[in-house]
Design an enzyme around this catalytic site. Structure first.
Site, PDB file in Angstrom:
ATOM      1  N   ASP A 199      -9.897 -25.077  -3.771  1.00  0.00           N
ATOM      2  CA  ASP A 199     -10.212 -23.883  -2.985  1.00  0.00           C
ATOM      3  C   ASP A 199      -9.490 -23.953  -1.643  1.00  0.00           C
ATOM      4  OD1 ASP A 199     -11.346 -21.696  -1.770  1.00  0.00           O
ATOM      5  OD2 ASP A 199     -13.293 -22.674  -1.406  1.00  0.00           O
ATOM      6  N   ASN A 257      -9.673 -21.462   0.828  1.00  0.00           N
ATOM      7  CA  ASN A 257     -10.234 -20.678   1.931  1.00  0.00           C
ATOM      8  C   ASN A 257     -11.742 -20.830   2.121  1.00  0.00           C
ATOM      9  OD1 ASN A 257     -11.187 -19.290  -0.231  1.00  0.00           O
ATOM     10  ND2 ASN A 257     -10.484 -17.266   0.424  1.00  0.00           N
ATOM     11  N   ASP A 292     -14.378 -20.370   0.162  1.00  0.00           N
ATOM     12  CA  ASP A 292     -15.406 -19.521  -0.475  1.00  0.00           C
ATOM     13  C   ASP A 292     -15.995 -20.151  -1.737  1.00  0.00           C
ATOM     14  OD1 ASP A 292     -13.374 -19.229  -2.282  1.00  0.00           O
ATOM     15  OD2 ASP A 292     -13.321 -17.034  -2.230  1.00  0.00           O
ATOM     16  N   ASP A 298      -8.181 -21.153  -5.744  1.00  0.00           N
ATOM     17  CA  ASP A 298      -7.237 -20.062  -5.487  1.00  0.00           C
ATOM     18  C   ASP A 298      -5.809 -20.600  -5.413  1.00  0.00           C
ATOM     19  OD1 ASP A 298      -7.072 -21.220  -2.890  1.00  0.00           O
ATOM     20  OD2 ASP A 298      -8.871 -20.087  -2.306  1.00  0.00           O
ATOM     21  N   ASP A 332      -0.310 -16.683 -17.338  1.00  0.00           N
ATOM     22  CA  ASP A 332      -1.013 -16.250 -18.542  1.00  0.00           C
ATOM     23  C   ASP A 332      -0.758 -14.758 -18.745  1.00  0.00           C
ATOM     24  OD1 ASP A 332      -3.092 -16.477 -20.610  1.00  0.00           O
ATOM     25  OD2 ASP A 332      -3.960 -18.061 -19.365  1.00  0.00           O
ATOM     26  N   ASP A 358      -2.334 -15.131 -24.247  1.00  0.00           N
ATOM     27  CA  ASP A 358      -3.736 -15.172 -24.648  1.00  0.00           C
ATOM     28  C   ASP A 358      -3.939 -14.447 -25.976  1.00  0.00           C
ATOM     29  OD1 ASP A 358      -6.496 -15.783 -23.782  1.00  0.00           O
ATOM     30  OD2 ASP A 358      -6.742 -13.611 -23.825  1.00  0.00           O
ATOM     31  N   GLU A 361      -1.353 -18.728 -27.706  1.00  0.00           N
ATOM     32  CA  GLU A 361      -2.659 -19.251 -28.125  1.00  0.00           C
ATOM     33  C   GLU A 361      -2.971 -18.638 -29.481  1.00  0.00           C
ATOM     34  OE1 GLU A 361      -7.383 -19.202 -26.944  1.00  0.00           O
ATOM     35  OE2 GLU A 361      -6.149 -17.415 -26.815  1.00  0.00           O
ATOM     36  N   HIS A 414      -9.839 -24.857 -21.369  1.00  0.00           N
ATOM     37  CA  HIS A 414     -10.990 -24.267 -20.693  1.00  0.00           C
ATOM     38  C   HIS A 414     -11.977 -23.602 -21.650  1.00  0.00           C
ATOM     39  CE1 HIS A 414      -8.279 -21.030 -21.518  1.00  0.00           C
ATOM     40  NE2 HIS A 414      -9.173 -20.139 -21.135  1.00  0.00           N
ATOM     41  N   ASP A 415     -11.662 -23.578 -22.941  1.00  0.00           N
ATOM     42  CA  ASP A 415     -12.568 -22.978 -23.930  1.00  0.00           C
ATOM     43  C   ASP A 415     -13.288 -24.024 -24.771  1.00  0.00           C
ATOM     44  OD1 ASP A 415     -11.762 -20.344 -23.273  1.00  0.00           O
ATOM     45  OD2 ASP A 415     -10.112 -20.396 -24.727  1.00  0.00           O
TER      46      ASP A 415
HETATM   47  O1  TEU Z   1      -9.497 -17.277 -25.949  1.00  0.00           O
HETATM   48  C1  TEU Z   1      -9.367 -16.657 -27.185  1.00  0.00           C
HETATM   49  C2  TEU Z   1     -10.214 -17.180 -28.206  1.00  0.00           C
HETATM   50  O2  TEU Z   1     -10.079 -16.767 -29.341  1.00  0.00           O
HETATM   51  C3  TEU Z   1     -11.219 -18.167 -27.794  1.00  0.00           C
HETATM   52  O3  TEU Z   1     -12.394 -17.486 -27.621  1.00  0.00           O
HETATM   53  C4  TEU Z   1     -11.318 -19.221 -28.819  1.00  0.00           C
HETATM   54  O4  TEU Z   1     -11.332 -18.663 -30.088  1.00  0.00           O
HETATM   55  C5  TEU Z   1     -12.572 -19.972 -28.708  1.00  0.00           C
HETATM   56  O5  TEU Z   1     -12.835 -20.275 -27.393  1.00  0.00           O
HETATM   57  C6  TEU Z   1     -12.435 -21.234 -29.527  1.00  0.00           C
HETATM   58  O6  TEU Z   1     -13.499 -22.070 -29.288  1.00  0.00           O
HETATM   59  C7  TEU Z   1      -8.804 -16.694 -24.915  1.00  0.00           C
HETATM   60  C8  TEU Z   1      -9.040 -17.417 -23.624  1.00  0.00           C
HETATM   61  O7  TEU Z   1      -8.567 -18.740 -23.726  1.00  0.00           O
HETATM   62  C9  TEU Z   1     -10.494 -17.340 -23.297  1.00  0.00           C
HETATM   63  O8  TEU Z   1     -10.812 -18.065 -22.142  1.00  0.00           O
HETATM   64  C10 TEU Z   1     -10.840 -15.885 -23.122  1.00  0.00           C
HETATM   65  O9  TEU Z   1     -12.222 -15.757 -22.892  1.00  0.00           O
HETATM   66  C11 TEU Z   1     -10.453 -15.075 -24.324  1.00  0.00           C
HETATM   67  O10 TEU Z   1      -9.141 -15.333 -24.755  1.00  0.00           O
HETATM   68  C12 TEU Z   1     -10.500 -13.599 -24.027  1.00  0.00           C
HETATM   69  O11 TEU Z   1      -9.425 -13.255 -23.208  1.00  0.00           O
HETATM   70 CA    CA Z   2     -11.085 -19.590  -2.562  1.00  0.00          CA
END
Ligand code: TEU
Ligand code: CA
Length: 531
Positions: free
Chosen positions: A35, A37, A39, A43, A112, A216, A275, A336-337
């Site tokens: 971060d 700034n 908050d 960023d 992205d 994505d 992806e 991140h998923d």
């Molecule tokens: O994810 C697409 C997606 O299909 C995921 O939901 C995935 O199938 C699942 O997490 C598998 O465990 C992308 C991005 O990476 C995700 O963060 C977004 O929420 C999603 O698209 C919608 O844009």
């Molecule tokens: Ca920030």
């Protein structure tokens, strides 16, 4: 046992050895990295200030998750304007400054692209709502009347990936399609405005000097004509890629990737990685045919359990997906998923040992590797309190799925208590655990035995050792529950997925994920490189 997946990668399209082929990419979940700034939300300025760390870590390229103007219903994957920076993350000047500094350090930068859907606050969607049924503005999305006598049933039976139906009804009675949250209406890719606008967005970022894109839901986009019902197995509601899933991987998607490729190819040296959650390897490979994407994520290794057979199968499959079209593969342990690898592999000491072995394995493999921020610190998944959860999955699943926030907790940089210098403010957008003092960047940089030191050593060896070369791997025989392979250049990687020590293959150990168990013995849940 001697399996060979030796294939000489064909050169294609331009440079014999493009930078991305063997690059190590570092994924920055922008909200959670640093971060700038105060908050409590990460960023662009925060990332810029931490670039020296990324250079020290030894990665080649960065991928930033969406930082565009967004109401943040899905934390930026709901894009209101793909050519503007959200005020939460900075502005275009901050982006340009970050890109310039990254390039000065020799780091490439991907952004992205989110072509499957927009935010419901995108000007197009607002126009569509106002313009009414049958209007050209609605034709950019998938609006339909409902089923049943009064139209109160959704137009088809598709579920949303985040739970519940993939359709939302609006005041005038029509429904619109959203494969993800209702705030993420799906675009209609048969409408020419949609492709034209994506081309503008691609050029906008490439003209600024961006090195490429992560795309994505690259297996989404195209929808089957007529949007028919799909077969939904009784035991699953939300996992994508169920057999016969009509929401994803439709044949028409490849025309769109060819279009994207034509635009990106106007800018030499740039690339796109998709992806693509497609579990059929032959279908997955279609996305990286010579006139489509440069790379596709390959999630086999991420989905493999901690068993030698599964790891081997994942490696062979991934390797074959790449080589079937003349490319080297990509490797991913987390993003991140997904659940963080330390936790997925068993949590605690066991999880940490296995995650150490896994990165030693992954970085030995030919091809490109994607590292998710915080993996290099060995961060575990965080069990957040219910009232802290923000992922739309939590509400949409009726609190059955906790969602992905546990993998998105901000990075601990230094100090002994939250917020560990992630921010100069007091609060962070997701709460940080009290027991992360040992997991900060500052602490791990000073500890030769830390996860971070292991990553740094592995990345440095990968860069410098002549043995780490060539597209092929040859498998060695290995004790039960173990694997070993040799790269063309001469590096041997051995991994022991059991809990008892095994003899190492011949050679000199140059890296080990754990102290060796006596003379020439590889301990359980460990991996090593030999030359
Ligand atoms: O994810 C697409 C997606 O299909 C995921 O939901 C995935 O199938 C699942 O997490 C598998 O465990 C992308 C991005 O990476 C995700 O963060 C977004 O929420 C999603 O698209 C919608 O844009
Ligand atoms: Ca920030």
């Amino acid at each position: 046992m001697h399996r060979s997946v030796d294939v000489v990668a064909r050169d294609r399209a331009g440079s014999a050895n493009p930078w991305w082929r063997e690059a190590v990419f570092y994924q920055i979940y922008v909200r959670s990295f640093a971060d700038g700034n105060g908050d409590g939300i990460g960023d662009l300025a925060g990332i810029r200030a931490r670039l020296p760390y990324l250079s020290l870590l030894g990665v080649d390229a960065l991928w930033l998750t969406p930082f565009y103007s967004s109401p943040m219903a899905d934390h930026g994957y709901d894009v209101a304007d793909p050519r503007a920076v959200d005020g939460v993350f900075g502005d275009l000047d901050a982006f340009d400054a970050l890109l310039a500094d990254a390039h000065a350090l020799g780091l490439k930068l991907l952004v992205d692209l989110v072509p499957n859907h927009t935010s419901d606050e995108h000007v197009w969607f607002q126009e569509a709502l106002a313009a009414g049924p049958g209007s050209p503005a609605r034709a950019r999305y998938h609006f339909r009347p409902g089923r049943g006598a009064d139209g109160s049933e959704p137009p088809n039976n598709w579920p949303s990936v985040f739970g519940g139906p993939a359709w939302q009804r609006i005041d005038d009675g029509e429904w619109y399609l959203h494969l993800f949250a209702p705030q993420q209406p799906d675009l209609n890719w048969t409408n020419p405005d949609v492709a034209a606008d994506l081309e503008r967005t691609i050029c906008f970022w490439l003209d600024r000097g961006t090195d490429g894109f992560r795309i994505d839901v690259a297996h989404g986009l195209a929808k089957p004509p007529g949007l028919p019902d799909m077969d939904i197995p009784a035991d699953t509601a939300i996992l994508p890629e169920i057999p016969g899933d009509l929401r994803f991987d439709q044949d028409g998607v490849h025309d769109l990737h060819r279009m994207i490729r034509r635009v990106v190819d106007r800018y030499p040296g740039r690339m796109a990685v998709g992806e693509v959650w497609v579990r059929d390897d032959e279908r997955l490979a279609r996305y990286i045919r010579p006139d489509e994407l440069h790379q596709v994520f390959n999630f086999h290794l991420l989905e493999a359990a901690w068993k030698a057979e599964e790891l081997i199968a994942a490696i062979v499959r991934s390797h074959d997906v790449g080589t079937s079209v003349g490319l080297t593969p990509t490797w991913v342990l987390s993003n991140h998923d997904t659940i963080r690898e330390v936790t997925r592999y068993g949590d605690g000491d066991t999880g940490r040992r296995r995650a150490r072995a896994a990165i030693v394995l992954e970085l030995a493999l030919p091809g490109a590797t994607y590292i998710y921020n915080g993996a290099e610190l060995g961060l575990p998944e965080v069990r957040l309190p219910d009232d802290a959860l923000q992922d739309p999955t939590w509400e949409r699943s009726g609190h059955r799925e906790r969602g992905r926030d546990g993998a998105r907790v901000p990075m601990p940089w230094s100090g002994v208590q939250p917020p560990y210098d992630f921010t100069t403010g007091a609060a962070t957008w997701l709460p940080m655990p009290d027991d992360w003092a040992e997991l900060t960047v500052e602490r791990e940089l000073d500890d030769a035995g830390s996860m971070l030191s292991l990553y740094r050593q592995a990345l440095a060896l990968r860069r410098d050792r002549p043995e780490m070369t060539g597209p092929g791997i040859a498998w060695y025989g290995a004790p039960d529950g173990c694997l070993a392979f040799r790269r063309d250049g001469g590096l041997t990687c051995a991994l022991n997925a059991t809990d008892a020590p095994v003899p190492l293959p011949p050679g000199t150990v140059v890296l080990a994920s754990a102290p060796l168990a006596g003379d020439g013995m590889l301990p359980g849940d460990a991996a090593a490189w030999l030359v």
